[in-house]
Design an enzyme around this catalytic site. Structure first.
Site, PDB file in Angstrom:
ATOM      1  N   SER A 141      -5.087  44.093  77.905  1.00 58.03           N
ATOM      2  CA  SER A 141      -4.300  44.588  76.767  1.00 58.03           C
ATOM      3  C   SER A 141      -5.268  44.885  75.627  1.00 58.03           C
ATOM      4  CB  SER A 141      -3.323  43.495  76.304  1.00 58.03           C
ATOM      5  OG  SER A 141      -2.672  43.886  75.108  1.00 58.03           O
ATOM      6  N   TYR A 154      -1.088  34.460  73.668  1.00 61.25           N
ATOM      7  CA  TYR A 154      -1.149  35.674  74.502  1.00 61.25           C
ATOM      8  C   TYR A 154      -2.488  36.369  74.325  1.00 61.25           C
ATOM      9  CZ  TYR A 154       0.083  40.398  76.170  1.00 61.25           C
ATOM     10  OH  TYR A 154       0.106  41.617  76.824  1.00 61.25           O
TER      11      TYR A 154
HETATM   12  N1  LIG Z   1       4.402  46.413  77.504  1.00 65.39           N
HETATM   13  C1  LIG Z   1       3.364  46.449  76.679  1.00 65.39           C
HETATM   14  O1  LIG Z   1       3.455  46.915  75.523  1.00 65.39           O
HETATM   15  C2  LIG Z   1       2.038  45.924  77.125  1.00 65.39           C
HETATM   16  C3  LIG Z   1       0.929  46.108  76.297  1.00 65.39           C
HETATM   17  C4  LIG Z   1      -0.320  45.649  76.711  1.00 65.39           C
HETATM   18  C5  LIG Z   1      -0.442  45.017  77.916  1.00 65.39           C
HETATM   19  N2  LIG Z   1       0.620  44.829  78.724  1.00 65.39           N
HETATM   20  C6  LIG Z   1       0.425  44.136  79.982  1.00 65.39           C
HETATM   21  O2  LIG Z   1       0.994  44.875  81.047  1.00 65.39           O
HETATM   22  C7  LIG Z   1       1.437  43.982  82.077  1.00 65.39           C
HETATM   23  C8  LIG Z   1       2.904  44.264  82.409  1.00 65.39           C
HETATM   24  O3  LIG Z   1       3.667  44.131  81.227  1.00 65.39           O
HETATM   25  P1  LIG Z   1       5.179  44.650  81.139  1.00 65.39           P
HETATM   26  O4  LIG Z   1       5.424  44.957  79.719  1.00 65.39           O
HETATM   27  O5  LIG Z   1       5.432  45.651  82.198  1.00 65.39           O
HETATM   28  O6  LIG Z   1       5.947  43.266  81.483  1.00 65.39           O
HETATM   29  P2  LIG Z   1       7.379  42.967  82.155  1.00 65.39           P
HETATM   30  O7  LIG Z   1       7.823  41.664  81.592  1.00 65.39           O
HETATM   31  O8  LIG Z   1       8.280  44.143  82.026  1.00 65.39           O
HETATM   32  O9  LIG Z   1       6.992  42.758  83.700  1.00 65.39           O
HETATM   33  C9  LIG Z   1       6.238  41.647  84.107  1.00 65.39           C
HETATM   34  C10 LIG Z   1       6.645  41.249  85.508  1.00 65.39           C
HETATM   35  O10 LIG Z   1       5.854  40.094  85.911  1.00 65.39           O
HETATM   36  C11 LIG Z   1       6.699  39.227  86.677  1.00 65.39           C
HETATM   37  N3  LIG Z   1       6.152  37.866  86.649  1.00 65.39           N
HETATM   38  C12 LIG Z   1       6.140  37.016  85.588  1.00 65.39           C
HETATM   39  N4  LIG Z   1       5.603  35.840  85.947  1.00 65.39           N
HETATM   40  C13 LIG Z   1       5.246  35.944  87.261  1.00 65.39           C
HETATM   41  C14 LIG Z   1       4.638  35.060  88.194  1.00 65.39           C
HETATM   42  N5  LIG Z   1       4.315  33.812  87.839  1.00 65.39           N
HETATM   43  N6  LIG Z   1       4.385  35.491  89.446  1.00 65.39           N
HETATM   44  C15 LIG Z   1       4.736  36.761  89.824  1.00 65.39           C
HETATM   45  N7  LIG Z   1       5.345  37.646  88.985  1.00 65.39           N
HETATM   46  C16 LIG Z   1       5.599  37.235  87.717  1.00 65.39           C
HETATM   47  C17 LIG Z   1       8.044  39.336  85.973  1.00 65.39           C
HETATM   48  O11 LIG Z   1       9.106  38.884  86.808  1.00 65.39           O
HETATM   49  C18 LIG Z   1       8.108  40.824  85.638  1.00 65.39           C
HETATM   50  O12 LIG Z   1       8.717  41.566  86.681  1.00 65.39           O
HETATM   51  C19 LIG Z   1       1.189  42.572  81.538  1.00 65.39           C
HETATM   52  O13 LIG Z   1      -0.036  42.080  82.045  1.00 65.39           O
HETATM   53  C20 LIG Z   1       1.102  42.776  80.029  1.00 65.39           C
HETATM   54  O14 LIG Z   1       0.330  41.789  79.389  1.00 65.39           O
HETATM   55  C21 LIG Z   1       1.874  45.263  78.357  1.00 65.39           C
END
Ligand SMILES: NC(=O)c1ccc[n+]([C@@H]2O[C@H](COP(=O)([O-])OP(=O)(O)OC[C@H]3O[C@@H](n4cnc5c(N)ncnc54)[C@H](O)[C@@H]3O)[C@@H](O)[C@H]2O)c1
Length: 254
Positions: A141, A154
């Site tokens: 991120s 985080y």
């Molecule tokens: N959305 C954003 O703005 C953003 C920004 C920067 C980075 N990210 C990164 O992108 C990635 C995805 O984020 P997102 O926004 O799509 O999140 P999200 O919450 O929509 O999806 C995350 C998924 O991970 C699964 N999960 C959680 N714990 C788990 C575990 N212990 N084992 C297996 N699966 C598990 C959840 O069930 C969910 O389906 C993350 O690493 C997040 O840090 C997101």
């Protein structure tokens, strides 16, 4: 078809960025293992891909549990014979100040975002070695390198993913295993919306403010992270390892 006949594991493939990566990889010829803790959303991703003519399977996974990770890798190898690509994406969004965060919060965020990523790398590495190499994409991120108010646990975990990426790239290069990271900015996902709600913000107003932070004056779409994950996973990035690609619409240039 940049992943023709490859086998890719995507952790957290049931939602947001993970789902978009699963769908894009499938379109590029990969079989996709949706490795998810949430059976319902994981199955939804599988159904979307299979309905679209792709090949996907759900394997239930808790990245924090090394036995669950071992079982996921064994089951994948039994069904698909090998693994070529691992995308570490599953996340625990644990926010707050250092005073807010309990020891349990710290354990949860590091167990999922750091140890969970390491568990998956540790377990796929012997499979990659057998086939002469592989590609790992860690979803980090911009939070790995900027400070944000009340984001301490985080952001600390995302910073750790950066070093996990560099150090494993160094250790695994001689096995022809590439390890790279993506640093997304604000991306429209269910997870990101929930973070804003948990922080007590109005999600619509919060998204508007986040959009303003980017030079492009909008939030990113999960598909815009998936296309970069595809690049890093594929042979197009064959001379890249240990690096980070920032995908944030220019939000962090200054
Ligand atoms: N959305 C954003 O703005 C953003 C920004 C920067 C980075 N990210 C990164 O992108 C990635 C995805 O984020 P997102 O926004 O799509 O999140 P999200 O919450 O929509 O999806 C995350 C998924 O991970 C699964 N999960 C959680 N714990 C788990 C575990 N212990 N084992 C297996 N699966 C598990 C959840 O069930 C969910 O389906 C993350 O690493 C997040 O840090 C997101």
């Amino acid at each position: 078809m940049r992943l023709h006949e490859k086998v890719s594991v995507v952790t957290g493939g049931g939602s947001g960025i993970g789902r978009a990566i699963c769908q894009r990889f499938s379109k590029e010829g990969s079989s996709v293992i949706v490795a998810e803790i949430n059976e319902e959303t994981g199955q939804e991703t599988v159904d979307l891909i299979n309905k679209d003519g792709g090949s996907a399977a759900l394997v239930l996974l808790d990245v924090t549990d090394i036995n669950s990770v071992n079982e996921m890798v064994s089951e994948t190898c039994e069904r698909f014979k090998t693994i070529d690509v691992l995308v570490n994406n599953a996340v625990a969004f644990v926010m707050g100040t250092v005073e807010d965060a309990s020891e349990e919060d710290w354990i949860r965020v590091f167990k999922t975002n750091v140890i969970g990523y390491a568990n998956c790398i540790k377990t796929v590495t012997p499979v990659f070695r057998k086939t002469g190499g592989g590609s790992i994409v860690n979803i980090a991120s911009v939070s790995a390198f900027i400070a944000q108010p009340k984001f301490v646990p985080y952001n600390a975990s995302k910073g750790a993913i950066s070093q996990l990426t560099r150090c494993t790239a160094l250790d695994l290069a001689s096995d022809n295993i590439r390890v790279n990271a993506i640093c997304p900015g604000s991306i429209e996902t269910a997870g990101a919306t929930q973070v804003n709600i948990d922080l007590g913000l109005d999600p619509v107003a919060a998204n508007k403010a986040l959009a303003e932070e980017a030079l492009m004056k909008r939030m990113g779409k999960p598909e815009e992270i998936a296309s970069v994950a595809l690049f890093l996973a594929s042979e197009d990035a064959s001379f890249m390892t240990g690096t980070h690609i920032v995908v944030d619409g220019g939000a962090t240039i200054d």
